[in-house]
Design an enzyme around this catalytic site. Structure first.
Site, short mmCIF file in Angstrom:
data_model
loop_
_atom_site.label_atom_id
_atom_site.label_comp_id
_atom_site.label_asym_id
_atom_site.label_seq_id
_atom_site.Cartn_x
_atom_site.Cartn_y
_atom_site.Cartn_z
N LYS A 31 0.88 -1.17 0.00
CA LYS A 31 0.00 0.00 0.00
C LYS A 31 0.91 1.21 0.00
CE LYS A 31 -3.01 2.80 2.82
NZ LYS A 31 -3.93 2.93 3.96
N GLY B 157 -8.11 9.36 9.05
CA GLY B 157 -8.43 9.55 10.46
C GLY B 157 -9.50 10.57 10.77
#
Lengths: 256, 65
Positions: free
Chosen positions: A95, A156
């Site tokens: 990733k 987040g």
């Protein structure tokens, strides 16, 4: 869902960070049904052996691991981190995060494309963390990426899909490319919406790990992802502005 | 000689990266390494000579999103 030639049963991908305990992490994974877990590499002191303990925990989950390059800001840093991750986790999957902005953790599009090309040429199977930008998406595909991971919102934040138009456009531009909405999701309804748009999967971490009951939230996301995928495949009705009675008008008793 | 290990100045007697890992207590730990920002594979550690001031990074699996 097929990612780089590998069939994955679940369309929910889950991070392994920020859980209150290893036991809660394991329970959240069990109830999520996730088939892929994201992991990272970080400094270890001599004699610490924290990495071995975490690796044992992850292996016990029975999922594929997707190592990340979280926190990398330069091409060099991301390439070296990816190479270390490939050896540690014994997988060509990476990733790829190349961060360009401190406050939003927005990808650096220029560094991302350059790094993706270097890694793809070196045999990596790159999952780039990107934005909804269609030009950037095209460049990443040209660089050798076969999967794209656009953000829903900054990492987040839990803000959900902040640019619906952009995500819809991106999905429509590259219909055959597996795409995962990665980051920014806070609620199962937002994951369902991503799936209804035709995205192949979602990847999240904070929304589950920071919930009061992470395992219950993990299951909530799993059901939402399944519901959204079913809805997408079922060819939804077209919205309209004027009401249209669903109950037949014909045969109504005349009571005036 | 003095090298940097994970950002901290460290005195080692080792001549190679493999010897430095042993000396610093990594033993059979599951770690990956880089010297001066370039990856060094497990197989190459024995032939990787260290110089004073080299920057060694030693990482292990961790939680990630």
């Amino acid at each position: 869902m097929r990612l780089y030639g590998t069939d994955i049963a679940s369309r929910l991908m889950l991070g392994t960070a920020q859980y209150p305990s290893p036991a809660v992490l394991a329970e959240a994974f069990r109830r999520s049904g996730a088939g892929i877990a994201t992991v990272s590499v970080r400094r270890e002191a001599g004699g610490e052996r924290a990495g071995a303990a975490f690796w044992d925990l992850v292996r016990g989950l029975g999922v594929r691991v997707l190592p990340n390059t979280a926190g990398c800001h330069s091409v060099r840093e991301a390439v070296t981190t990816a190479q270390m991750a490939r050896e540690l986790f014994d997988t060509p999957w990476i990733k790829l995060e190349v961060i360009g902005h401190a406050d939003t953790l927005q990808p650096d599009p220029f560094g991302l494309v350059e790094t993706a090309r270097i890694l793809a040429d070196d045999g990596f199977q790159v999952f780039p963390y990107t934005t909804e930008d269609v030009v950037l998406a095209g460049r990443l595909l040209d660089a050798g990426c076969e999967v794209l991971m656009p953000w829903g919102a900054p990492i987040g934040t839990g803000l959900g899909l902040t640019n619906l138009y952009g995500l819809r456009t991106l999905r429509a531009q590259f219909p055959g490319v597996p795409m995962v909405v990665d980051a920014g999701l806070g609620l199962p309804s937002q994951a369902a919406m991503a799936m209804e748009l035709g995205y192949d999967a979602v990847l999240l971490n904070t929304a589950v790990a920071k919930a009061g009951d992470p395992a219950a939230m993990a299951e909530g996301f799993a059901r939402a992802v399944e519901a959204g995928r079913l809805a997408f495949a079922a060819d939804p009705m077209e919205p309209r502005d004027m009401a249209a009675p669903s109950t037949p008008v014909l045969g109504q008793a005349f009571l005036e | 000689m003095k090298i940097m290990v994970n950002g901290a100045a460290t005195e080692v007697r080792a001549g190679t990266l493999a010897q430095a890992l042993d000396e610093l207590g990594y033993g059979e730990a599951k770690v990956a390494t880089a010297v001066n920002e370039s990856f060094v594979s497990t197989a190459a550690r024995g032939q990787t000579a260290l110089e004073p001031g080299d920057r060694v990074e030693i990482v292990a699996p961790r939680q990630g999103g």
